[in-house]
Design a protein around this motif. Sequence first.
Motif, PDB file in Angstrom:
ATOM      1  N   VAL A  45      44.491  97.707  36.642  1.00 21.23           N
ATOM      2  CA  VAL A  45      45.820  97.151  36.311  1.00 21.23           C
ATOM      3  C   VAL A  45      46.823  98.286  36.156  1.00 21.23           C
ATOM      4  CG1 VAL A  45      47.145  95.847  34.593  1.00 21.23           C
ATOM      5  CG2 VAL A  45      44.866  95.058  35.269  1.00 21.23           C
ATOM      6  N   LEU A  46      46.399  99.386  35.558  1.00 21.99           N
ATOM      7  CA  LEU A  46      47.313 100.519  35.371  1.00 21.99           C
ATOM      8  C   LEU A  46      47.749 101.130  36.697  1.00 21.99           C
ATOM      9  CD1 LEU A  46      45.747 102.214  32.230  1.00 21.99           C
ATOM     10  CD2 LEU A  46      47.899 100.921  32.391  1.00 21.99           C
ATOM     11  N   SER A  47      46.989 100.905  37.763  1.00 25.75           N
ATOM     12  CA  SER A  47      47.389 101.433  39.068  1.00 25.75           C
ATOM     13  C   SER A  47      48.589 100.681  39.642  1.00 25.75           C
ATOM     14  CB  SER A  47      46.210 101.397  40.048  1.00 25.75           C
ATOM     15  OG  SER A  47      45.910 100.072  40.439  1.00 25.75           O
ATOM     16  N   TRP A  48      48.879  99.494  39.124  1.00 22.88           N
ATOM     17  CA  TRP A  48      50.072  98.744  39.537  1.00 22.88           C
ATOM     18  C   TRP A  48      50.919  98.373  38.313  1.00 22.88           C
ATOM     19  CZ3 TRP A  48      49.944  93.858  37.446  1.00 22.88           C
ATOM     20  CH2 TRP A  48      48.704  93.292  37.206  1.00 22.88           C
ATOM     21  N   LYS A  49      50.975  99.266  37.351  1.00 28.94           N
ATOM     22  CA  LYS A  49      51.642  98.998  36.073  1.00 28.94           C
ATOM     23  C   LYS A  49      53.140  98.706  36.200  1.00 28.94           C
ATOM     24  CE  LYS A  49      52.328 103.860  34.946  1.00 28.94           C
ATOM     25  NZ  LYS A  49      51.978 104.903  33.986  1.00 28.94           N
ATOM     26  N   HIS A  50      53.755  99.157  37.241  1.00 29.70           N
ATOM     27  CA  HIS A  50      55.197  98.971  37.430  1.00 29.70           C
ATOM     28  C   HIS A  50      55.553  97.590  37.999  1.00 29.70           C
ATOM     29  CE1 HIS A  50      53.443 100.340  41.160  1.00 29.70           C
ATOM     30  NE2 HIS A  50      54.472  99.830  41.809  1.00 29.70           N
ATOM     31  N   ILE A  51      54.559  96.819  38.394  1.00 26.64           N
ATOM     32  CA  ILE A  51      54.802  95.524  39.043  1.00 26.64           C
ATOM     33  C   ILE A  51      54.775  94.393  38.020  1.00 26.64           C
ATOM     34  CG2 ILE A  51      53.900  93.864  40.731  1.00 26.64           C
ATOM     35  CD1 ILE A  51      52.869  96.296  42.315  1.00 26.64           C
ATOM     36  N   ARG A  52      55.728  93.493  38.127  1.00 26.96           N
ATOM     37  CA  ARG A  52      55.794  92.312  37.272  1.00 26.96           C
ATOM     38  C   ARG A  52      54.954  91.205  37.904  1.00 26.96           C
ATOM     39  NH1 ARG A  52      58.547  91.789  33.103  1.00 26.96           N
ATOM     40  NH2 ARG A  52      59.995  93.448  33.631  1.00 26.96           N
ATOM     41  N   VAL A  53      54.128  90.571  37.092  1.00 27.07           N
ATOM     42  CA  VAL A  53      53.294  89.484  37.613  1.00 27.07           C
ATOM     43  C   VAL A  53      54.129  88.208  37.719  1.00 27.07           C
ATOM     44  CG1 VAL A  53      51.158  90.501  36.730  1.00 27.07           C
ATOM     45  CG2 VAL A  53      52.374  88.843  35.342  1.00 27.07           C
ATOM     46  N   PHE A  54      53.625  87.247  38.468  1.00 31.20           N
ATOM     47  CA  PHE A  54      54.382  86.015  38.694  1.00 31.20           C
ATOM     48  C   PHE A  54      53.963  84.881  37.764  1.00 31.20           C
ATOM     49  CE2 PHE A  54      50.835  86.258  41.629  1.00 31.20           C
ATOM     50  CZ  PHE A  54      50.187  85.058  41.402  1.00 31.20           C
ATOM     51  N   SER A  55      52.975  85.125  36.914  1.00 27.93           N
ATOM     52  CA  SER A  55      52.560  84.077  35.976  1.00 27.93           C
ATOM     53  C   SER A  55      52.898  84.506  34.554  1.00 27.93           C
ATOM     54  CB  SER A  55      51.060  83.792  36.114  1.00 27.93           C
ATOM     55  OG  SER A  55      50.315  84.969  35.931  1.00 27.93           O
ATOM     56  N   PRO A  56      53.375  83.576  33.740  1.00 30.88           N
ATOM     57  CA  PRO A  56      53.766  83.921  32.369  1.00 30.88           C
ATOM     58  C   PRO A  56      52.559  84.261  31.492  1.00 30.88           C
ATOM     59  CG  PRO A  56      54.077  81.570  32.775  1.00 30.88           C
ATOM     60  CD  PRO A  56      53.643  82.181  34.070  1.00 30.88           C
ATOM     61  N   TRP A  57      52.855  84.885  30.372  1.00 34.23           N
ATOM     62  CA  TRP A  57      51.834  85.309  29.419  1.00 34.23           C
ATOM     63  C   TRP A  57      50.848  84.194  29.101  1.00 34.23           C
ATOM     64  CZ3 TRP A  57      50.353  89.920  27.906  1.00 34.23           C
ATOM     65  CH2 TRP A  57      51.248  90.990  27.937  1.00 34.23           C
ATOM     66  N   ARG A  58      51.320  82.975  28.947  1.00 39.30           N
ATOM     67  CA  ARG A  58      50.426  81.892  28.519  1.00 39.30           C
ATOM     68  C   ARG A  58      49.254  81.691  29.470  1.00 39.30           C
ATOM     69  NH1 ARG A  58      54.864  78.464  30.190  1.00 39.30           N
ATOM     70  NH2 ARG A  58      54.226  77.293  32.032  1.00 39.30           N
ATOM     71  N   TYR A  59      49.401  82.089  30.726  1.00 36.85           N
ATOM     72  CA  TYR A  59      48.309  81.970  31.690  1.00 36.85           C
ATOM     73  C   TYR A  59      47.492  83.261  31.815  1.00 36.85           C
ATOM     74  CZ  TYR A  59      50.788  77.779  33.152  1.00 36.85           C
ATOM     75  OH  TYR A  59      51.408  76.559  33.175  1.00 36.85           O
ATOM     76  N   ASN A  60      47.947  84.313  31.185  1.00 35.99           N
ATOM     77  CA  ASN A  60      47.289  85.610  31.305  1.00 35.99           C
ATOM     78  C   ASN A  60      46.437  85.987  30.100  1.00 35.99           C
ATOM     79  OD1 ASN A  60      48.230  86.705  33.907  1.00 35.99           O
ATOM     80  ND2 ASN A  60      50.238  86.425  32.982  1.00 35.99           N
ATOM     81  N   ILE A  61      46.557  85.253  29.017  1.00 32.96           N
ATOM     82  CA  ILE A  61      45.798  85.570  27.807  1.00 32.96           C
ATOM     83  C   ILE A  61      44.675  84.552  27.636  1.00 32.96           C
ATOM     84  CG2 ILE A  61      45.882  85.871  25.312  1.00 32.96           C
ATOM     85  CD1 ILE A  61      48.841  86.679  25.649  1.00 32.96           C
ATOM     86  N   ASP A  62      43.462  85.043  27.647  1.00 31.61           N
ATOM     87  CA  ASP A  62      42.289  84.197  27.478  1.00 31.61           C
ATOM     88  C   ASP A  62      42.254  83.599  26.070  1.00 31.61           C
ATOM     89  OD1 ASP A  62      39.406  83.487  28.386  1.00 31.61           O
ATOM     90  OD2 ASP A  62      39.195  84.414  26.404  1.00 31.61           O
ATOM     91  N   LYS A  63      41.773  82.361  25.948  1.00 34.82           N
ATOM     92  CA  LYS A  63      41.764  81.673  24.657  1.00 34.82           C
ATOM     93  C   LYS A  63      40.881  82.362  23.623  1.00 34.82           C
ATOM     94  CE  LYS A  63      43.028  77.188  26.468  1.00 34.82           C
ATOM     95  NZ  LYS A  63      42.651  75.805  26.706  1.00 34.82           N
ATOM     96  N   ALA A  64      39.707  82.799  24.017  1.00 29.27           N
ATOM     97  CA  ALA A  64      38.826  83.491  23.063  1.00 29.27           C
ATOM     98  C   ALA A  64      39.421  84.838  22.667  1.00 29.27           C
ATOM     99  CB  ALA A  64      37.431  83.669  23.654  1.00 29.27           C
ATOM    100  N   ALA A  65      40.017  85.541  23.629  1.00 30.45           N
ATOM    101  CA  ALA A  65      40.662  86.820  23.335  1.00 30.45           C
ATOM    102  C   ALA A  65      41.829  86.610  22.374  1.00 30.45           C
ATOM    103  CB  ALA A  65      41.140  87.478  24.629  1.00 30.45           C
ATOM    104  N   ARG A  66      42.615  85.577  22.615  1.00 31.53           N
ATOM    105  CA  ARG A  66      43.741  85.254  21.725  1.00 31.53           C
ATOM    106  C   ARG A  66      43.237  84.996  20.310  1.00 31.53           C
ATOM    107  NH1 ARG A  66      49.089  83.383  22.503  1.00 31.53           N
ATOM    108  NH2 ARG A  66      48.734  83.136  24.740  1.00 31.53           N
ATOM    109  N   GLN A  67      42.151  84.250  20.198  1.00 33.48           N
ATOM    110  CA  GLN A  67      41.574  83.935  18.893  1.00 33.48           C
ATOM    111  C   GLN A  67      41.193  85.215  18.136  1.00 33.48           C
ATOM    112  OE1 GLN A  67      38.186  81.306  19.182  1.00 33.48           O
ATOM    113  NE2 GLN A  67      37.460  81.852  17.143  1.00 33.48           N
ATOM    114  N   LEU A  68      40.519  86.133  18.813  1.00 34.33           N
ATOM    115  CA  LEU A  68      40.132  87.390  18.179  1.00 34.33           C
ATOM    116  C   LEU A  68      41.350  88.227  17.798  1.00 34.33           C
ATOM    117  CD1 LEU A  68      37.114  88.471  20.425  1.00 34.33           C
ATOM    118  CD2 LEU A  68      37.019  87.569  18.089  1.00 34.33           C
ATOM    119  N   LEU A  69      42.319  88.299  18.694  1.00 32.19           N
ATOM    120  CA  LEU A  69      43.516  89.098  18.435  1.00 32.19           C
ATOM    121  C   LEU A  69      44.341  88.537  17.283  1.00 32.19           C
ATOM    122  CD1 LEU A  69      44.437  89.865  22.125  1.00 32.19           C
ATOM    123  CD2 LEU A  69      43.958  91.585  20.364  1.00 32.19           C
TER     124      LEU A  69
END
Length: 112
Positions: A45-69
């Motif tokens: 991901v860091l190799s394309w760090k300057h690029i904006r993705v086309f999907s919003p945060w809500r689709y990029n954060i896993d539910k279990a990861a969100r729970q832990l965070l």
Amino acid sequence: MNISHSFPVAIIGAGPVGLAAAAHLKVRNQPFILFEAGKSVASNVLSWKHIRVFSPWRYNIDKAARQLLIGANWQSPDDQGLPTGEELYNQYFKPLAELPAIKPHILLNSKV
């Protein structure tokens, strides 16, 4: 022969899917080890760090990861925002990988 050992699940790659798998295993109290060939998690991901993705945060954060965070007082980004690769790394992948429940199980610079 009855083997009572519980071996950890091996996860290959500490990118978005590998980190999500680690979060799901942790939430389910399952042992795991995460191997990453790069020098950091989400190194691709860091190799394309300057690029904006086309999907919003809500689709990029896993539910279990969100729970832990959230359990670690993480400040969630705006679910509607469109992050860059660098923002994904700094605001999601890095904090997730640094959680005490995840970090000890990550082996960087490791090829299998």
